[in-house]
Design an enzyme around this catalytic site. Structure first.
Site, short mmCIF file in Angstrom:
data_model
loop_
_atom_site.label_atom_id
_atom_site.label_comp_id
_atom_site.label_asym_id
_atom_site.label_seq_id
_atom_site.Cartn_x
_atom_site.Cartn_y
_atom_site.Cartn_z
CD GLU A 7 9.76 -9.84 3.57
OE1 GLU A 7 10.11 -10.66 2.68
OE2 GLU A 7 10.02 -8.63 3.52
CE LYS A 19 13.11 -6.07 3.25
NZ LYS A 19 12.15 -6.12 2.14
CB CYS A 56 13.31 -10.29 2.73
SG CYS A 56 12.87 -10.89 1.09
O1 LIG Z 1 5.18 -7.48 0.29
C1 LIG Z 1 5.01 -7.79 1.48
O2 LIG Z 1 3.90 -7.77 2.03
C2 LIG Z 1 6.19 -8.24 2.26
N1 LIG Z 1 7.44 -7.80 1.72
C3 LIG Z 1 8.16 -8.47 0.81
O3 LIG Z 1 7.80 -9.52 0.36
C4 LIG Z 1 9.48 -7.85 0.38
C5 LIG Z 1 9.24 -6.49 -0.23
S1 LIG Z 1 8.27 -6.52 -1.69
N2 LIG Z 1 10.19 -8.74 -0.52
C6 LIG Z 1 11.50 -8.71 -0.69
O4 LIG Z 1 12.23 -7.97 -0.03
C7 LIG Z 1 12.06 -9.68 -1.75
C8 LIG Z 1 13.55 -9.55 -1.95
C9 LIG Z 1 14.03 -10.36 -3.10
O5 LIG Z 1 13.32 -11.13 -3.72
C10 LIG Z 1 15.47 -10.23 -3.52
O6 LIG Z 1 16.29 -9.59 -2.82
O7 LIG Z 1 15.79 -10.78 -4.56
#
Ligand SMILES: O=C(O)CNC(=O)[C@H](CS)NC(=O)CCC(=O)C(=O)O
Length: 275
Positions: free
Chosen positions: A40, A112, A154
Site C-alpha cells: 500500500e 479501499k 490493509c
Molecule cells: O497513509 C497512507 O499514505 C497510506 N495509508 C495507510 O497507511 C493506511 C491508512 S493510515 N494504513 C492502514 O490502513 C493501517 C491499518 C493497520 O495498521 C491495522 O489495521 O492495524
C-alpha cells in the site's frame, strides 16, 4: 507459478520509491515470478496532509504508475501495487490498489472501502478519513497468471465479510497491500492473514511497508504469502533493506482442499443471512 511479495520503506521521495520498486520488479522477474505484489502507498508515505495532497495525482498522470507499467512490460511480469489517487472533489483522495498486466496495462482498480480511523492509547492515532474517501464497491475478482485475485487493502483485512464475499465471487487469491502500524501488526497481522486464508480457503498475499518512514510514522513489515491451509509459505526478512519473498501458488492443492473440506457449502444461510 511463482508469486513474489515485496517489502520496503517508502518515504516522501516518489523518485526514490520508484527506483526501489523498479529494482524489486526486475529482481522478481529474474527469480522467475509471474507476478509481483507491492505494498500500500508504494508511491509515497508523506509527512503531512498537505504533502499527501500535493503529491497525489489521478492514475493517468501518476509518474510512479507510469514507471510501474513500464517495469511490468520490460520484465514481462504482472504487478499489484497500492497508490494514492486524486478524487474529483478538492483535497480528497482514494487509497487505490491497481493491477498491471505483463503488457503494462492497468487491468483492475480497487478503492479501499474501510478507512483506518483509529486512536489507540499509547499507540497509533491515524485518521485516514481526513484525507481519503471510502471506495464505493467491492472490486472485481480479476483473472491473472496465478489465479483469480480478490483485491483489498490493509485495514480491509479486519473485515472478514469482504474476504468471504470475494471467495463467493470466485477468488482463489486474496491480496492485501499494507502499511500496518507496529503496535497492531505485532498483535494482529499474521493471525488475521492466516485466519482469512483458512476461513476462505484462498491464498493470501500481503505486501508490506516496513521501518521508519519519517519521524512520526513506522510500519511493521513481515510481508508474507499464506496458503489456503494457513501455512506461511514465505516471509520477507525485516532487515531494513527492500526485500522479496517467493512462493508457488498451487491451485490444485487448493481445489483438493476445497473438495475435502467444503466449508463454503457448509454455511448455514438459512440460520444467518447470506452476504
Ligand atoms: O497513509 C497512507 O499514505 C497510506 N495509508 C495507510 O497507511 C493506511 C491508512 S493510515 N494504513 C492502514 O490502513 C493501517 C491499518 C493497520 O495498521 C491495522 O489495521 O492495524
Amino acid at each position: 507459478m511463482l508469486a513474489a511479495v515485496g517489502q520496503f520503506c517508502a518515504t516522501s521521495s516518489v523518485a526514490l520509491n520508484r527506483q526501489i520498486c523498479n529494482g524489486l520488479a526486475s529482481k522478481a522477474a529474474l527469480l522467475g515470478a509471474k507476478m509481483l505484489f507491492l505494498p500500500e502507498a508504494s508511491d509515497f508515505i508523506s509527512e503531512s496532509k498537505e504533502q499527501t495532497f500535493s503529491l497525489t495525482t489521478n492514475l493517468t498522470d501518476s509518474v510512479f504508475l507510469g514507471d510501474m507499467k513500464q517495469a511490468a512490460k520490460q520484465n514481462n511480469i504482472w504487478v499489484s501495487v497500492g497508490v494514492h489517487e486524486k478524487a474529483k472533489s478538492p483535497n480528497q483522495i482514494y487509497n487505490t490498489h491497481v493491477i498491471i498486466d505483463a503488457l503494462g496495462e492497468i487491468v483492475a482498480e480497487y478503492r479501499k472501502i474501510h478507512l483506518f480511523d483509529v486512536d489507540i492509547k499509547n499507540g497509533p492515532r491515524l485518521m485516514e478519513s481526513e484525507t481519503t474517501l471510502k471506495g464505493p464497491s467491492l472490486g472485481k475478482v480479476v483473472p491473472s497468471p496465478l489465479g483469480k485475485i480478490g483485491l483489498q487493502t490493509c485495514y480491509d483485512l479486519r473485515f472478514a465479510e469482504q474476504s468471504i464475499a470475494q471467495r463467493q465471487r470466485g477468488a482463489e487469491i486474496l491480496t492485501f497491500p499494507s502499511a500496518f502500524t507496529i503496535k497492531t501488526g505485532e498483535a494482529h497481522w499474521e493471525i488475521l492473514l492466516r485466519a482469512r486464508a483458512i476461513e476462505t480457503q484462498t491464498f493470501v498475499i500481503a505486501a508490506a511497508q516496513v521501518g521508519q518512514h519519517n519521524p512520526k510514522r513506522a510500519s511493521y513489515g513481515h510481508a508474507m504469502i499464506v496458503d489456503p491451509w494457513g501455512t506461511v509459505l514465505a516471509q520477507c526478512e525485516n532487515s531494513g533493506e527492500p526485500s522479496l519473498a517467493i512462493a508457488p501458488i498451487d491451485l490444485t492443492f487448493q481445489q483438493t482442499l476445497r473438495v475435502q473440506m467444503p466449508v463454503m457449502e457448509h454455511r448455514r444461510h438459512d440460520i444467518y443471512p447470506a452476504l
